[in-house]
Design a protein around this motif. Structure first.
Motif, mmCIF file in Angstrom:
data_model
loop_
_atom_site.group_PDB
_atom_site.id
_atom_site.type_symbol
_atom_site.label_atom_id
_atom_site.label_comp_id
_atom_site.label_asym_id
_atom_site.label_seq_id
_atom_site.Cartn_x
_atom_site.Cartn_y
_atom_site.Cartn_z
ATOM 1 N N ILE A 223 0.836 -1.211 0.000
ATOM 2 C CA ILE A 223 0.000 0.000 0.000
ATOM 3 C C ILE A 223 0.868 1.257 0.000
ATOM 4 N N GLU A 224 1.988 1.213 0.725
ATOM 5 C CA GLU A 224 2.904 2.362 0.714
ATOM 6 C C GLU A 224 3.423 2.614 -0.701
ATOM 7 N N ASP B 140 -4.031 0.715 -4.751
ATOM 8 C CA ASP B 140 -4.270 -0.720 -4.964
ATOM 9 C C ASP B 140 -5.399 -1.183 -4.044
ATOM 10 N N ALA B 141 -6.601 -1.211 -4.580
ATOM 11 C CA ALA B 141 -7.776 -1.582 -3.780
ATOM 12 C C ALA B 141 -7.662 -2.992 -3.233
ATOM 13 N N ALA C 283 -9.718 -3.527 10.148
ATOM 14 C CA ALA C 283 -10.293 -4.231 8.996
ATOM 15 C C ALA C 283 -11.339 -3.356 8.311
ATOM 16 N N LEU C 284 -12.229 -2.769 9.100
ATOM 17 C CA LEU C 284 -13.288 -1.941 8.519
ATOM 18 C C LEU C 284 -12.704 -0.731 7.793
ATOM 19 N N GLN D 239 -11.689 1.790 2.475
ATOM 20 C CA GLN D 239 -10.810 2.332 1.443
ATOM 21 C C GLN D 239 -10.897 1.511 0.166
ATOM 22 N N ALA D 240 -10.977 0.182 0.300
ATOM 23 C CA ALA D 240 -11.098 -0.669 -0.885
ATOM 24 C C ALA D 240 -12.371 -0.343 -1.652
ATOM 25 N N ILE D 241 -13.467 -0.157 -0.934
ATOM 26 C CA ILE D 241 -14.752 0.144 -1.585
ATOM 27 C C ILE D 241 -14.738 1.543 -2.193
#
Length: 462
Positions: A133-134, A139-140, A159-160, A165-167
């Motif tokens: 991620i860094e 990158d979802a 986790a949430l 962020q992925a969504i």
């Protein structure tokens, strides 16, 4: 958690050839021979053996730029991960990829995902995904996969945040919505879990596991009809998965529909013999009063897994009903040794110690037997006036049943508090009043009524 599971599925990036991926080195990149039908392409669905061969041509050419060889190692690792026993080879490739190019974000992300998938060091997996991620904050999939790792560690706030962020980066990702639903479920927010499962299923209605997970959330909310419907849809979509039958069996059992539950457990066990499936079926047999079938299932479960604490605890409950006090105590103690935090086993053990102190550990004889200790009903037959009481005094089996009902009622009452104790007193008074009023009527089976009452009291006390 009853039946709910998270499973991060890989979302392959666009199918880009390595030539397009590394523009500066593209001209000198050695690919598979021109006649070959397979290119070393990330996310390719080609046969893994062909993909491995194509990538190896690039990797083994020492004159190729290190970034290109590193990228080829990632693709080969992905292909190896799709082969039997290939995770170890995949991890070796990813170690080499990172050694060649420490800025290869996809190598860090894939290594973190494979470590998670292989059941390895989750802290190391999270560290790899953090590095990915860094290097690539857009990158979802890295956020989503790290969210799955944090979910496995019960670090639900983190986790949430990752699922959010992925969504945000990929709002049409059904897997991210589904995995976020799992995190909400594990955190006890079943309504938010259901909303996330709803969105995942809107985006992809073919997700059998999401249906069974939503069913688990509905079950927690007491919406058992919806839970059964979701379990059924999961089975329709993927009838080969034994857990789906087990989940629906648990829902039917919660509804008191034990025959339907047993039929589903049969289906699960037919597909795969597991200790928890056998124990769940044993529980339904026990609630039905088929104690021999229940005992057989618990013993089969423990043969498969001698360390399965739930089977010991539930067999202890069964032994308790059968009057096998010593065996029940041994099983409660074994369950506690295997699972020290098991409150049911702890409470059962305390109750059994008190019962043995009062009545002894010896197993009572058959229900028709009479002994000095089991000499009659709970009341004095010399003062019996009601016809039903005289009938109980005249029949040794009914006398023993009456005494067992009274003793079990007193034992359960001692461990009940507040409203539970009040409800227990009401049901006992109602039982006696109905027994007295109904005895002698056509079709009234006193012995069966008394056996049913004893079974219900034992169930409350368990």
């Amino acid at each position: 958690m009853c039946g709910i599971r998270a499973s991060a599925q890989t979302h392959p990036p666009r199918k880009i050839s390595l030539r397009a991926l590394f523009l500066g080195a593209a001209m000198s990149l050695v690919l598979a021979p021109a006649a070959a039908s397979t290119e070393c392409v990330l996310g390719s669905k080609a046969d893994p053996a062909e993909l491995i061969s194509a990538c190896s041509v690039i990797i083994d050419q020492a004159s190729n730029p290190t970034t290109d060889r590193s990228a080829a190692l990632v693709v080969r690792a992905e292909a190896n991960a799709r082969t039997s026993g290939g995770l170890t080879r995949a991890l070796r490739d990813l170690d080499r990829a990172i050694a060649l190019d420490g800025k290869n974000a996809k190598a860090w992300r894939l290594r973190g995902d494979i470590l998670r998938e292989a059941g390895g060091d989750l802290n190391r997996a999270a560290a790899d995904l953090t590095k990915a991620i860094e290097l690539d904050p857009e990158d979802a999939e890295a956020y989503e996969t790290r969210g799955v790792v944090y979910t496995s560690q019960r670090r639900l706030d983190r986790a949430l945040a990752d699922y959010d962020q992925a969504i945000k980066l990929r709002p049409d990702d059904a897997q991210a919505w589904s995995d976020r639903g799992v995190a909400y479920y594990l955190g006890g927010d079943n309504e938010k879990a259901i909303r996330n499962f709803d969105e995942a299923l809107r985006l992809d209605p073919s997700r059998a596991r999401t249906y069974t997970n939503r069913g688990a959330a509905y079950k927690k909310l007491g919406q058992l009809d919806k839970a059964v419907a979701d379990d059924g849809e999961a089975i329709r979509l993927d009838p080969k998965v034994p857990e789906y039958y087990d989940n629906r069996g648990l829902t039917y059992a919660a509804m008191g529909e034990y025959d339907k539950a047993i039929a589903d457990y049969d289906q699960a066990i037919r597909r795969e013999q597991r200790a928890n499936f056998l124990t769940n079926r044993g529980d339904s047999y026990q609630f039905k009063g088929e104690l021999g079938a229940a005992l057989s299932d618990y013993e089969a479960a423990l043969k498969l897994d001698p360390n399965f604490a739930k089977a010991y605890n539930n067999r202890a409950v069964l032994y308790k009903k059968m009057g096998e006090r010593k065996k029940a105590l041994v099983d409660y103690e074994t369950a506690l040794k295997l699972d020290p935090g098991n409150e049911n086993a702890a409470n059962g053990r305390r109750s059994m110690i008190a019962e043995i102190a009062k009545f002894g550990a010896a197993t009572p004889g058959p229900i028709h037997a009479r002994s000095a200790d089991d000499s009659g009903p709970s009341f004095d037959c010399a003062t019996a006036k009601r016809e039903v009481e005289k009938a109980i005094c005249a029949d040794p089996q009914l006398g023993v049943l009456d005494r067992q009902i009274a003793e079990t009622y007193e034992r359960v009452l001692r461990t009940s508090k507040g409203r539970s104790a009040g409800d227990l007193r009401k049901t006992q008074r109602a039982f006696i009043a109905t027994r007295n009023a109904s005895f002698g009527r056509p079709g009234y089976d006193l012995k069966k009524i008394m056996q049913d009452r004893l079974q219900r009291l034992n169930a409350v006390g368990s």
